[in-house]
Design an enzyme around this catalytic site. Sequence first.
Site, PDB file in Angstrom:
ATOM      1  N   ARG A  69      96.654  22.544  31.463  1.00 19.01           N
ATOM      2  CA  ARG A  69      96.918  22.658  30.019  1.00 19.01           C
ATOM      3  C   ARG A  69      96.938  24.118  29.560  1.00 19.01           C
ATOM      4  O   ARG A  69      97.624  24.451  28.604  1.00 19.01           O
ATOM      5  CB  ARG A  69      95.874  21.868  29.232  1.00 19.01           C
ATOM      6  CG  ARG A  69      96.153  20.387  29.303  1.00 19.01           C
ATOM      7  CD  ARG A  69      95.201  19.606  28.464  1.00 19.01           C
ATOM      8  NE  ARG A  69      95.745  18.274  28.224  1.00 19.01           N
ATOM      9  CZ  ARG A  69      95.114  17.346  27.537  1.00 19.01           C
ATOM     10  NH1 ARG A  69      93.938  17.585  27.027  1.00 19.01           N
ATOM     11  NH2 ARG A  69      95.682  16.171  27.345  1.00 19.01           N
ATOM     12  N   LYS A  74      94.828  -2.583  30.117  1.00 21.27           N
ATOM     13  CA  LYS A  74      94.932  -3.562  29.038  1.00 21.27           C
ATOM     14  C   LYS A  74      96.310  -3.660  28.416  1.00 21.27           C
ATOM     15  O   LYS A  74      96.961  -2.660  28.142  1.00 21.27           O
ATOM     16  CB  LYS A  74      93.954  -3.168  27.930  1.00 21.27           C
ATOM     17  CG  LYS A  74      92.515  -3.352  28.302  1.00 21.27           C
ATOM     18  CD  LYS A  74      91.697  -3.429  27.039  1.00 21.27           C
ATOM     19  CE  LYS A  74      90.297  -2.929  27.221  1.00 21.27           C
ATOM     20  NZ  LYS A  74      89.921  -1.990  26.170  1.00 21.27           N
ATOM     21  N   GLY A 115      97.418  11.306  31.166  1.00 18.56           N
ATOM     22  CA  GLY A 115      96.240  10.474  31.442  1.00 18.56           C
ATOM     23  C   GLY A 115      96.130  10.108  32.898  1.00 18.56           C
ATOM     24  O   GLY A 115      96.364  10.923  33.787  1.00 18.56           O
ATOM     25  N   GLY A 157      97.669  10.025  25.184  1.00 19.52           N
ATOM     26  CA  GLY A 157      97.752   9.286  23.923  1.00 19.52           C
ATOM     27  C   GLY A 157      99.015   9.610  23.146  1.00 19.52           C
ATOM     28  O   GLY A 157      99.689   8.722  22.615  1.00 19.52           O
TER      29      GLY A 157
HETATM   30  P1  AMP Z   1      95.075   2.794  31.101  1.00 21.52           P
HETATM   31  O1  AMP Z   1      94.121   3.803  30.542  1.00 21.52           O
HETATM   32  O2  AMP Z   1      95.337   1.636  30.213  1.00 21.52           O
HETATM   33  O3  AMP Z   1      96.330   3.425  31.656  1.00 21.52           O
HETATM   34  O4  AMP Z   1      94.331   2.139  32.321  1.00 21.52           O
HETATM   35  C1  AMP Z   1      93.940   2.854  33.437  1.00 21.52           C
HETATM   36  C2  AMP Z   1      92.866   2.105  34.142  1.00 21.52           C
HETATM   37  O5  AMP Z   1      93.328   0.814  34.480  1.00 21.52           O
HETATM   38  C3  AMP Z   1      92.451   2.754  35.432  1.00 21.52           C
HETATM   39  O6  AMP Z   1      91.169   3.275  35.289  1.00 21.52           O
HETATM   40  C4  AMP Z   1      92.480   1.622  36.442  1.00 21.52           C
HETATM   41  O7  AMP Z   1      91.311   1.556  37.234  1.00 21.52           O
HETATM   42  C5  AMP Z   1      92.562   0.384  35.570  1.00 21.52           C
HETATM   43  N1  AMP Z   1      93.232  -0.743  36.240  1.00 21.52           N
HETATM   44  C6  AMP Z   1      94.440  -0.748  36.806  1.00 21.52           C
HETATM   45  N2  AMP Z   1      94.686  -1.942  37.376  1.00 21.52           N
HETATM   46  C7  AMP Z   1      93.611  -2.721  37.174  1.00 21.52           C
HETATM   47  C8  AMP Z   1      93.265  -4.041  37.538  1.00 21.52           C
HETATM   48  N3  AMP Z   1      94.096  -4.805  38.235  1.00 21.52           N
HETATM   49  N4  AMP Z   1      92.066  -4.510  37.131  1.00 21.52           N
HETATM   50  C9  AMP Z   1      91.217  -3.728  36.427  1.00 21.52           C
HETATM   51  N5  AMP Z   1      91.489  -2.468  36.057  1.00 21.52           N
HETATM   52  C10 AMP Z   1      92.676  -1.954  36.424  1.00 21.52           C
END
Ligand code: AMP
Length: 398
Positions: free
Chosen positions: A35, A197, A350, A373
Amino acid sequence: MKFIDEINIKNKRLLCRFDYNVPMDENQSIVDDRRIRASLPTINYALDEGAKVIIMSHLGRPKGKVVPSLSLAPVAKRLSRLLGKEVQLISDCVGDKVEKAIEKMTPGCVIMLENLRFYKGETQNEEAFARKLGNLADIYIDDAFGNAHRSHASNVGITKFVKECAMGFLMKRELNYFKGALENPVRPFVAIIGGSKVSDKLEALGNLLGKVDKMVIGGGMAFTFLKAQGYEIGKSIFEENLVDGARRNIERARESGVKLYLPVDCVIAEAIDPKAVTKIVPIQEIDPNWMGLDIGPATIALFREVLNDAKTVVWNGPMGVFEIDAFSRGTYAMVHAIAASHALTIVGGGDTDVAVHRTGESDSITYISTGGGASLELLEGKTLPAIRALEECEEQRV
Ligand code: AMP
């Protein structure tokens, strides 16, 4: 809206907002300075043009208090080394000390103000604090893309209290890549969405479905979609209240001719644990007490195939729990597939960005965003608050 190279900055006090929220280890040593490096084009340009460069940023979450371990001192030191010139850190970001230091500045000089978030007025976008910041400058330059989705005093409030505003080169690059992909993509345009999620990414999914030719869904969020299709997903992460929303998106994709790809197999375990026993199973055979934690080899092959003829690819979110080796193969395989494709490839910040850097493929990706974000909000089709504030500042001048 103007960019820094469209205005006269010679001899001017240029107050530049960057996002220097860099990861540090327990000894306050910078772990990753990307950054800081990303701000160099704007700073070097301003110095070449003979401006007085006043830098401001936040670091961490001091919550309105002075937290010595969150001082920007290590950042000032690193920036000084990268620029090959002194960067004096002032121990405050508003008030007498800062005003005196600015008075003494000559063109081509750089100073850095201390962590903005040592004042609660920053995150609360307090008018009085924004005014104090604005009074320090002749011109305000916003180059803090990573913070552009927040409405804070140093990137939104401040625009009411400066005579002139413009964007820096990092902001320009970020917006150009996302705008280009979303408004005028070379097709086929493929979006790859993963992460934990659905709720975090539902808006982005909805917006992208109206723009892409193909949509790939992996990671934890795929299980809400698989559930919507009637599969038993065992203990895999899923959001019950979004199953209907997922179903509607599947139907929408079908109606609008967007090809939607979901995992066909996955790596399962009984717990998110590096020592857990793992199995690779087709999506129809997830054991009731196990959870899907990565995409399987058949899915990797399928997703790779989808990328074969892609001309534009946007990726946000890992394909599995890539932080643990046993569940990282799917994410890393996608990084390699994207890097090997002949498409224009854009990776959201991220976690996805971390995965790309771990594979050493960063140089094979067209653009890696510096803001997780903020880039997600662009994918959602939103105008970022910082950009709106700059536009309003410009409208008032005209
Ligand atoms: P995000 O911040 O929404 O991009 O999510 C990233 C996080 O999703 C990472 O820390 C991963 O460990 C988690 N993740 C990815 N796939 C899975 C899964 N199948 N079950 C639980 N967590 C997950």
